[in-house]
Design a protein around this motif. Sequence first.
Motif, PDB file in Angstrom:
ATOM      1  N   LEU A  72     -22.774 138.357 121.946  1.00 23.89           N
ATOM      2  CA  LEU A  72     -23.565 137.194 121.558  1.00 23.89           C
ATOM      3  C   LEU A  72     -22.600 136.254 120.847  1.00 23.89           C
ATOM      4  CD1 LEU A  72     -26.467 135.978 121.416  1.00 23.89           C
ATOM      5  CD2 LEU A  72     -26.604 136.931 119.102  1.00 23.89           C
ATOM      6  N   VAL A  73     -22.437 135.060 121.394  1.00 18.94           N
ATOM      7  CA  VAL A  73     -21.438 134.113 120.891  1.00 18.94           C
ATOM      8  C   VAL A  73     -22.134 132.907 120.274  1.00 18.94           C
ATOM      9  CG1 VAL A  73     -19.515 132.595 121.529  1.00 18.94           C
ATOM     10  CG2 VAL A  73     -19.764 134.839 122.626  1.00 18.94           C
ATOM     11  N   VAL A 161     -14.369 127.890 121.951  1.00 19.90           N
ATOM     12  CA  VAL A 161     -15.725 127.443 122.297  1.00 19.90           C
ATOM     13  C   VAL A 161     -16.798 128.146 121.468  1.00 19.90           C
ATOM     14  CG1 VAL A 161     -15.071 126.798 124.635  1.00 19.90           C
ATOM     15  CG2 VAL A 161     -15.891 129.115 124.198  1.00 19.90           C
ATOM     16  N   GLY A 162     -16.430 129.218 120.771  1.00 18.11           N
ATOM     17  CA  GLY A 162     -17.436 129.898 119.969  1.00 18.11           C
ATOM     18  C   GLY A 162     -16.881 131.104 119.237  1.00 18.11           C
ATOM     19  N   ARG A 163     -17.751 131.725 118.439  1.00 21.89           N
ATOM     20  CA  ARG A 163     -17.385 132.908 117.655  1.00 21.89           C
ATOM     21  C   ARG A 163     -18.300 134.067 118.056  1.00 21.89           C
ATOM     22  NH1 ARG A 163     -17.033 130.711 112.860  1.00 21.89           N
ATOM     23  NH2 ARG A 163     -19.274 130.685 112.466  1.00 21.89           N
ATOM     24  N   ALA A 164     -17.709 135.205 118.390  1.00 15.54           N
ATOM     25  CA  ALA A 164     -18.495 136.392 118.741  1.00 15.54           C
ATOM     26  C   ALA A 164     -19.151 136.945 117.479  1.00 15.54           C
ATOM     27  CB  ALA A 164     -17.602 137.445 119.383  1.00 15.54           C
ATOM     28  N   ILE A 165     -20.478 137.100 117.501  1.00 19.37           N
ATOM     29  CA  ILE A 165     -21.168 137.548 116.288  1.00 19.37           C
ATOM     30  C   ILE A 165     -21.905 138.875 116.471  1.00 19.37           C
ATOM     31  CG2 ILE A 165     -21.379 135.209 115.389  1.00 19.37           C
ATOM     32  CD1 ILE A 165     -24.278 135.155 116.270  1.00 19.37           C
ATOM     33  N   TYR A 166     -22.097 139.308 117.724  1.00 20.24           N
ATOM     34  CA  TYR A 166     -22.766 140.590 117.960  1.00 20.24           C
ATOM     35  C   TYR A 166     -22.220 141.179 119.249  1.00 20.24           C
ATOM     36  CZ  TYR A 166     -26.570 143.969 117.276  1.00 20.24           C
ATOM     37  OH  TYR A 166     -27.296 145.116 117.009  1.00 20.24           O
ATOM     38  N   PRO A 176     -23.154 144.084 114.734  1.00 16.71           N
ATOM     39  CA  PRO A 176     -22.466 142.824 114.419  1.00 16.71           C
ATOM     40  C   PRO A 176     -20.955 142.955 114.581  1.00 16.71           C
ATOM     41  CG  PRO A 176     -24.050 143.413 112.699  1.00 16.71           C
ATOM     42  CD  PRO A 176     -23.898 144.613 113.579  1.00 16.71           C
ATOM     43  N   VAL A 177     -20.316 141.857 114.955  1.00 14.73           N
ATOM     44  CA  VAL A 177     -18.860 141.815 115.057  1.00 14.73           C
ATOM     45  C   VAL A 177     -18.284 141.563 113.664  1.00 14.73           C
ATOM     46  CG1 VAL A 177     -16.890 140.575 116.053  1.00 14.73           C
ATOM     47  CG2 VAL A 177     -18.943 140.982 117.432  1.00 14.73           C
ATOM     48  N   ASN A 178     -17.205 142.243 113.356  1.00 12.33           N
ATOM     49  CA  ASN A 178     -16.572 142.106 112.041  1.00 12.33           C
ATOM     50  C   ASN A 178     -15.714 140.839 112.002  1.00 12.33           C
ATOM     51  OD1 ASN A 178     -15.696 142.687 109.445  1.00 12.33           O
ATOM     52  ND2 ASN A 178     -14.014 143.973 110.162  1.00 12.33           N
ATOM     53  N   GLU A 194     -31.952 134.495 116.564  1.00 17.25           N
ATOM     54  CA  GLU A 194     -31.673 134.449 118.004  1.00 17.25           C
ATOM     55  C   GLU A 194     -31.262 135.782 118.628  1.00 17.25           C
ATOM     56  OE1 GLU A 194     -29.282 131.257 119.426  1.00 17.25           O
ATOM     57  OE2 GLU A 194     -30.405 129.713 118.357  1.00 17.25           O
ATOM     58  N   LEU A 195     -30.951 136.792 117.830  1.00 20.28           N
ATOM     59  CA  LEU A 195     -30.534 138.070 118.407  1.00 20.28           C
ATOM     60  C   LEU A 195     -31.684 138.734 119.157  1.00 20.28           C
ATOM     61  CD1 LEU A 195     -28.517 140.404 118.762  1.00 20.28           C
ATOM     62  CD2 LEU A 195     -29.324 141.308 116.561  1.00 20.28           C
ATOM     63  N   ASP A 196     -31.441 139.071 120.418  1.00 23.06           N
ATOM     64  CA  ASP A 196     -32.409 139.783 121.247  1.00 23.06           C
ATOM     65  C   ASP A 196     -31.640 140.884 121.980  1.00 23.06           C
ATOM     66  OD1 ASP A 196     -34.195 140.717 123.159  1.00 23.06           O
ATOM     67  OD2 ASP A 196     -35.079 138.751 123.529  1.00 23.06           O
ATOM     68  N   VAL A 197     -31.641 142.077 121.402  1.00 23.94           N
ATOM     69  CA  VAL A 197     -30.865 143.184 121.962  1.00 23.94           C
ATOM     70  C   VAL A 197     -31.357 143.553 123.355  1.00 23.94           C
ATOM     71  CG1 VAL A 197     -30.208 145.602 121.657  1.00 23.94           C
ATOM     72  CG2 VAL A 197     -30.261 144.074 119.683  1.00 23.94           C
TER      73      VAL A 197
END
Length: 206
Positions: A72-73, A161-166, A176-178, A194-197
């Motif tokens: 998830l970015v 373009v973005g940061r990986a968060i999950y 979550p990404v460290n 917004e997280l939807d596993v």
Amino acid sequence: MVSAATWIRYAVGKLQYSASIGWKNYKGGEITDRELGDTIWKNFFQGKLTCLHYNKGEEMAPTLGDQGVTLLVRKIPWVDPKKVFVGDVVLLKDPINSEDYLVRRLAAIEGYEMVSTDEKDEPFVLEKDQCWVLADNENVKPKQEAKDSRTFGPVSLKDIVGRAIYCLRTAVDHGPVNNSQFSMDLDSPVLEVELDVDEMAKSHKA
């Protein structure tokens, strides 16, 4: 249940994102000044702050594992040193092949002095809007397999373009990404909203 305070933080971040998207499109000549306001509000009410990205390879092990993962970015349309931070895992355009993307950790940004462990390499300072990205996997050969700044040198912040968060490795192995602590604090309301596993698991390539 998402708290009111979290919703407020999320809404503020989304408004900033929508304004950045609108301004970027306006500066790029894609929309007129009359369309700017409509673009901002359309992104605010209909858009999302995140997207999914499938990443494969061992370069970011053990952080992301050595198999394919779904990330998830958090999208960052206008990147500067106030939006990404050293320690963040970022999604960027591949400097060697512009049609591909890489996931690497941000190791340094503009103003940092870079000193190599190889005495043959001269020290240098990263220029404005430049950054240095590295693979996490210490077992890959730096200049042969890592495919990071040790191979292709500094990259432009604009390529991020973005940061990986999950990260989802399997339906039962995800989390979550460290990233840098500052970014994790900024991204926490985005994750809550917004997280939807289940959606990530459906799109995951096993």
